[in-house]
Write a protein that holds these residues in place. Structure first.
Motif, PDB file in Angstrom:
ATOM      1  N   GLY A  86       0.814  -1.215   0.000  1.00  0.00           N
ATOM      2  CA  GLY A  86       0.000   0.000   0.000  1.00  0.00           C
ATOM      3  C   GLY A  86       0.836   1.249   0.000  1.00  0.00           C
ATOM      4  N   ILE A  87       0.213   2.319  -0.417  1.00  0.00           N
ATOM      5  CA  ILE A  87       0.862   3.630  -0.417  1.00  0.00           C
ATOM      6  C   ILE A  87      -0.071   4.639   0.229  1.00  0.00           C
ATOM      7  CG2 ILE A  87       2.301   3.372  -2.479  1.00  0.00           C
ATOM      8  CD1 ILE A  87      -0.188   5.059  -3.787  1.00  0.00           C
ATOM      9  N   GLU A  95      -2.423   8.868 -12.383  1.00  0.00           N
ATOM     10  CA  GLU A  95      -3.109   7.726 -12.981  1.00  0.00           C
ATOM     11  C   GLU A  95      -2.114   6.630 -13.309  1.00  0.00           C
ATOM     12  OE1 GLU A  95      -5.559   8.275 -16.521  1.00  0.00           O
ATOM     13  OE2 GLU A  95      -7.058   9.251 -15.262  1.00  0.00           O
ATOM     14  N   THR A  96      -2.560   5.401 -13.213  1.00  0.00           N
ATOM     15  CA  THR A  96      -1.708   4.278 -13.585  1.00  0.00           C
ATOM     16  C   THR A  96      -1.752   4.123 -15.114  1.00  0.00           C
ATOM     17  OG1 THR A  96      -3.527   2.715 -13.527  1.00  0.00           O
ATOM     18  CG2 THR A  96      -2.338   3.066 -11.454  1.00  0.00           C
ATOM     19  N   ALA A  97      -0.896   3.247 -15.623  1.00  0.00           N
ATOM     20  CA  ALA A  97      -0.897   2.972 -17.061  1.00  0.00           C
ATOM     21  C   ALA A  97      -2.232   2.360 -17.478  1.00  0.00           C
ATOM     22  CB  ALA A  97       0.240   2.018 -17.391  1.00  0.00           C
ATOM     23  N   ASP A  98      -2.936   1.747 -16.530  1.00  0.00           N
ATOM     24  CA  ASP A  98      -4.239   1.137 -16.838  1.00  0.00           C
ATOM     25  C   ASP A  98      -5.371   2.166 -16.830  1.00  0.00           C
ATOM     26  OD1 ASP A  98      -3.124  -1.523 -16.912  1.00  0.00           O
ATOM     27  OD2 ASP A  98      -2.959  -1.371 -14.731  1.00  0.00           O
ATOM     28  N   GLY A  99      -5.043   3.404 -16.436  1.00  0.00           N
ATOM     29  CA  GLY A  99      -6.035   4.473 -16.486  1.00  0.00           C
ATOM     30  C   GLY A  99      -6.869   4.631 -15.221  1.00  0.00           C
ATOM     31  N   TYR A 100      -6.393   4.070 -14.102  1.00  0.00           N
ATOM     32  CA  TYR A 100      -7.143   4.220 -12.841  1.00  0.00           C
ATOM     33  C   TYR A 100      -6.356   5.092 -11.869  1.00  0.00           C
ATOM     34  CZ  TYR A 100      -9.338   0.087 -14.893  1.00  0.00           C
ATOM     35  OH  TYR A 100      -9.948  -0.785 -15.757  1.00  0.00           O
ATOM     36  N   GLU A 101      -7.080   5.683 -10.929  1.00  0.00           N
ATOM     37  CA  GLU A 101      -6.412   6.506  -9.915  1.00  0.00           C
ATOM     38  C   GLU A 101      -5.404   5.610  -9.169  1.00  0.00           C
ATOM     39  OE1 GLU A 101      -5.220   8.133  -6.439  1.00  0.00           O
ATOM     40  OE2 GLU A 101      -6.940   6.813  -6.142  1.00  0.00           O
ATOM     41  N   TYR A 102      -4.199   6.133  -8.945  1.00  0.00           N
ATOM     42  CA  TYR A 102      -3.060   5.322  -8.490  1.00  0.00           C
ATOM     43  C   TYR A 102      -3.319   4.584  -7.163  1.00  0.00           C
ATOM     44  CZ  TYR A 102       1.906   4.152  -8.187  1.00  0.00           C
ATOM     45  OH  TYR A 102       3.091   3.467  -8.128  1.00  0.00           O
ATOM     46  N   THR A 192      -1.351   3.263  13.663  1.00  0.00           N
ATOM     47  CA  THR A 192      -0.200   3.867  12.966  1.00  0.00           C
ATOM     48  C   THR A 192       1.103   3.296  13.535  1.00  0.00           C
ATOM     49  OG1 THR A 192      -0.386   5.711  14.467  1.00  0.00           O
ATOM     50  CG2 THR A 192      -1.233   6.068  12.277  1.00  0.00           C
ATOM     51  N   PHE A 193       2.099   3.191  12.684  1.00  0.00           N
ATOM     52  CA  PHE A 193       3.396   2.633  13.091  1.00  0.00           C
ATOM     53  C   PHE A 193       4.462   3.151  12.128  1.00  0.00           C
ATOM     54  CE2 PHE A 193       1.188  -0.195  10.218  1.00  0.00           C
ATOM     55  CZ  PHE A 193       2.148  -0.516   9.267  1.00  0.00           C
ATOM     56  N   SER A 194       5.719   3.017  12.496  1.00  0.00           N
ATOM     57  CA  SER A 194       6.770   3.563  11.628  1.00  0.00           C
ATOM     58  C   SER A 194       7.107   2.571  10.509  1.00  0.00           C
ATOM     59  CB  SER A 194       8.020   3.903  12.436  1.00  0.00           C
ATOM     60  OG  SER A 194       8.663   2.736  12.833  1.00  0.00           O
ATOM     61  N   SER A 195       7.287   3.104   9.313  1.00  0.00           N
ATOM     62  CA  SER A 195       7.550   2.266   8.132  1.00  0.00           C
ATOM     63  C   SER A 195       8.065   3.167   7.013  1.00  0.00           C
ATOM     64  CB  SER A 195       6.245   1.592   7.701  1.00  0.00           C
ATOM     65  OG  SER A 195       5.368   2.558   7.153  1.00  0.00           O
ATOM     66  N   GLY A 196       8.009   2.667   5.802  1.00  0.00           N
ATOM     67  CA  GLY A 196       8.460   3.472   4.665  1.00  0.00           C
ATOM     68  C   GLY A 196       7.307   4.139   3.939  1.00  0.00           C
ATOM     69  N   ILE A 197       6.130   4.198   4.569  1.00  0.00           N
ATOM     70  CA  ILE A 197       4.895   4.653   3.916  1.00  0.00           C
ATOM     71  C   ILE A 197       4.962   6.104   3.408  1.00  0.00           C
ATOM     72  CG2 ILE A 197       3.732   5.413   6.046  1.00  0.00           C
ATOM     73  CD1 ILE A 197       1.708   3.302   3.801  1.00  0.00           C
ATOM     74  N   TYR A 198       5.879   6.886   3.942  1.00  0.00           N
ATOM     75  CA  TYR A 198       5.969   8.310   3.591  1.00  0.00           C
ATOM     76  C   TYR A 198       6.623   8.540   2.227  1.00  0.00           C
ATOM     77  CZ  TYR A 198      10.674   7.248   5.054  1.00  0.00           C
ATOM     78  OH  TYR A 198      11.907   6.648   5.150  1.00  0.00           O
ATOM     79  N   ARG A 199       7.123   7.483   1.595  1.00  0.00           N
ATOM     80  CA  ARG A 199       8.000   7.634   0.420  1.00  0.00           C
ATOM     81  C   ARG A 199       7.477   8.532  -0.701  1.00  0.00           C
ATOM     82  NH1 ARG A 199       9.338   1.726  -0.829  1.00  0.00           N
ATOM     83  NH2 ARG A 199       7.816   1.428   0.814  1.00  0.00           N
ATOM     84  N   MET A 200       6.172   8.460  -0.991  1.00  0.00           N
ATOM     85  CA  MET A 200       5.656   9.245  -2.127  1.00  0.00           C
ATOM     86  C   MET A 200       5.181  10.639  -1.716  1.00  0.00           C
ATOM     87  SD  MET A 200       3.635   6.478  -4.455  1.00  0.00           S
ATOM     88  CE  MET A 200       3.421   7.502  -5.892  1.00  0.00           C
ATOM     89  N   GLN A 201       5.474  11.022  -0.457  1.00  0.00           N
ATOM     90  CA  GLN A 201       4.982  12.306   0.029  1.00  0.00           C
ATOM     91  C   GLN A 201       5.982  13.438  -0.249  1.00  0.00           C
ATOM     92  OE1 GLN A 201       1.743  12.393   1.147  1.00  0.00           O
ATOM     93  NE2 GLN A 201       1.973  10.325   0.313  1.00  0.00           N
ATOM     94  N   LYS A 202       5.530  14.678   0.009  1.00  0.00           N
ATOM     95  CA  LYS A 202       6.383  15.843  -0.239  1.00  0.00           C
ATOM     96  C   LYS A 202       7.569  15.834   0.737  1.00  0.00           C
ATOM     97  CE  LYS A 202       3.203  18.916  -2.438  1.00  0.00           C
ATOM     98  NZ  LYS A 202       2.070  19.792  -2.286  1.00  0.00           N
ATOM     99  N   ARG A 203       8.603  16.614   0.379  1.00  0.00           N
ATOM    100  CA  ARG A 203       9.845  16.599   1.166  1.00  0.00           C
ATOM    101  C   ARG A 203       9.620  16.953   2.629  1.00  0.00           C
ATOM    102  NH1 ARG A 203      14.706  19.225  -1.855  1.00  0.00           N
ATOM    103  NH2 ARG A 203      15.038  20.590  -0.103  1.00  0.00           N
ATOM    104  N   TRP A 204       8.792  17.993   2.891  1.00  0.00           N
ATOM    105  CA  TRP A 204       8.579  18.419   4.278  1.00  0.00           C
ATOM    106  C   TRP A 204       7.922  17.296   5.088  1.00  0.00           C
ATOM    107  CZ3 TRP A 204       3.724  18.207   6.308  1.00  0.00           C
ATOM    108  CH2 TRP A 204       2.637  18.233   5.420  1.00  0.00           C
ATOM    109  N   PHE A 205       7.024  16.517   4.434  1.00  0.00           N
ATOM    110  CA  PHE A 205       6.320  15.428   5.119  1.00  0.00           C
ATOM    111  C   PHE A 205       7.325  14.329   5.475  1.00  0.00           C
ATOM    112  CE2 PHE A 205       3.946  11.577   5.649  1.00  0.00           C
ATOM    113  CZ  PHE A 205       2.703  11.943   6.131  1.00  0.00           C
TER     114      PHE A 205
END
Ligand SMILES: NC(=O)c1ccc[n+]([C@@H]2O[C@H](COP(=O)([O-])OP(=O)(O)OC[C@H]3O[C@@H](n4cnc5c(N)ncnc54)[C@H](OP(=O)(O)O)[C@@H]3O)[C@@H](O)[C@H]2O)c1
Length: 274
Positions: A86-87, A95-102, A192-205
Motif C-alpha cells: 500500500g501507499i 493515474e496508472t498505465a491502466d487508467g485508474y487513480e493510483y 499507525t506505526f513507523s515504516s516506509g509509507i511516507y515515500r511518495m509524500q512531499k519533502r517536508w512530510f
C-alpha cells in the motif's frame, strides 16, 4: 530460531519488501513457511533463500500483476494471502498505465485481482485465509465509495481512506461472492506505526516523518499481533480487527449500492483475468 510449524505451506505477502510486510515475511520464514512476497525493491533474507521468493511486480500495472500471480499459481497453492502492499496517496492526482487513480489501483484493485486469481486457481482447492490490511481512516471514507476519475475532485486523504474502506469491505465482498467455508477472510486495522509509507509524500512530510518515526510503534510489534490473529482459532471470518484484537464496527451500508460498487470493481479487473 526456525520451527517447522509452516512446513510445506505457502503464503503470499504483498508489499513484503518494507515496513509491516517485511516484518511479516521475517516472522513466517522463522515459522518454517515458504514465503512468496511481492515488491519492487530488493531484499535479502540471509539463511532463508531456499524458502523465500520475491516476485518483482508493480501494482500500478495490472497486466504485470495478473501474469506474475497466474504464473506462480500454476505450480503453487497458498494457505494464506496477506493483502498488505500500500501507499499513502500521492499529493497530486496520478493515474496508472491502466487508467485508474493510483492509490485505488495499488491499494485495492490489484489485491482484488490477486485474490480472484488465487481463489480460482486450480491448485487452490483447500482451505485458504485472506487478510486485508486496512487503516483507522477507513471510517472517514464516504459510505458510497466511488472510483475517482476527476482530477479536480482529487483529495489525497479521501483517496487513501476510500482505498482502505474497500479493503475493509473485502472480507464481506469475498464471502458474498464465494460463500465457501474453505475461504476465511478478515481485515486488520494496524493503527499507525513507523515504516516506509511516507515515500511518495512531499519533502517536508518525509522530513517530519523521520523525526517522529523513533517515537512511533514498530512494524515488528504490529506484525506480531497480526500473526497471532492469523493463528488463533477464535478469529472470525468477515470481521475487522484492530491491533488490540478488538472487533471494529463496520459502517452500515446500503446493500444495493455496495453490490453495484462491487460489480463495477470486478468489471475493471475482468480483462486481466482472461
Ligand atoms: N504505516 C502506518 O502507519 C500504516 C497505518 C495504517 C495502515 N497501514 C497500511 O499498512 C500496509 C503496509 O504499509 P507500511 O506502512 O508497512 O508501508 P511501507 O513500508 O511503505 O511498505 C509498503 C509496501 O507496499 C509495496 N508497494 C508500494 N507501492 C507499490 C506498487 N506500486 N507496486 C507494488 N508494491 C508496492 C512496497 O514495495 P516496493 O516499494 O518494494 O514496491 C512495500 O513493500 C499498507 O497497506 C498501509 O496502507 C500503514
Amino acid at each position: 530460531m526456525v520451527n517447522s510449524r509452516g512446513k510445506d505451506q505457502n503464503i503470499l505477502i504483498t508489499g513484503g519488501t518494507s515496513g509491516l510486510g517485511l516484518e511479516l515475511v521475517r516472522f513466517f520464514l522463522k515459522q518454517g513457511y515458504n514465503v512468496f512476497a511481492t515488491g519492487r525493491q530488493k531484499v535479502s533474507l540471509i539463511g532463508f533463500e531456499s524458502r523465500f521468493t520475491l516476485l518483482n511486480i508493480d501494482f500500478s500495472d495490472l497486466k504485470e500483476v495478473s501474469t506474475g500471480v497466474k504464473t506462480i499459481c500454476t505450480n503453487h497453492s497458498f494457505s494464506l494471502v496477506i493483502n498488505n502492499a500500500g501507499i499513502l496517496s500521492p499529493p497530486s492526482y496520478t493515474e496508472t498505465a491502466d487508467g485508474y487513480e493510483y492509490t485505488f489501483q495499488v491499494n485495492f484493485l490489484a489485491h482484488l485481482l490477486i485474490n480472484e486469481i488465487i481463489v480460482n486457481s486450480i491448485n487452490n482447492r483447500h482451505k485458504i485465509k485472506i487478510v486485508t490490511i486496512t487503516s483507522p481512516v477507513y471510517r472517514f471514507a464516504s459510505l458510497h465509495p466511488g472510483i475517482e476519475k476527476n482530477e479536480k475532485n482529487y483529495r489525497p486523504m479521501r483517496s487513501y481512506s476510500t482505498s482502505k474502506l474497500c479493503l475493509a469491505m473485502m472480507p464481506d465482498l469475498l464471502s458474498t461472492r464465494y460463500n465457501d467455508a474453505a475461504l476465511m477472510c478478515f481485515s486488520f486495522d494496524p493503527g499507525t506505526f513507523s515504516s516506509g509509507i511516507y515515500r511518495m509524500q512531499k519533502r517536508w512530510f518525509r522530513a517530519l516523518y523521520r523525526v517522529a518515526a523513533p517515537f512511533m510503534r514498530s512494524s515488528a510489534g504490529v506484525a506480531k499481533v497480526l500473526a497471532e490473529l492469523i493463528s488463533e482459532d477464535e478469529t472470525v471470518s468477515g470481521r475487522i480487527y484492530d491491533r488490540s484484537k478488538n472487533i471494529r464496527t463496520f459502517p452500515e451500508m446500503d446493500t444495493s449500492q455496495k453490490a453495484a460498487f462491487t460489480e463495477s470493481c470486478y468489471a475493471l479487473i475482468d480483462r486481466f483475468l482472461k
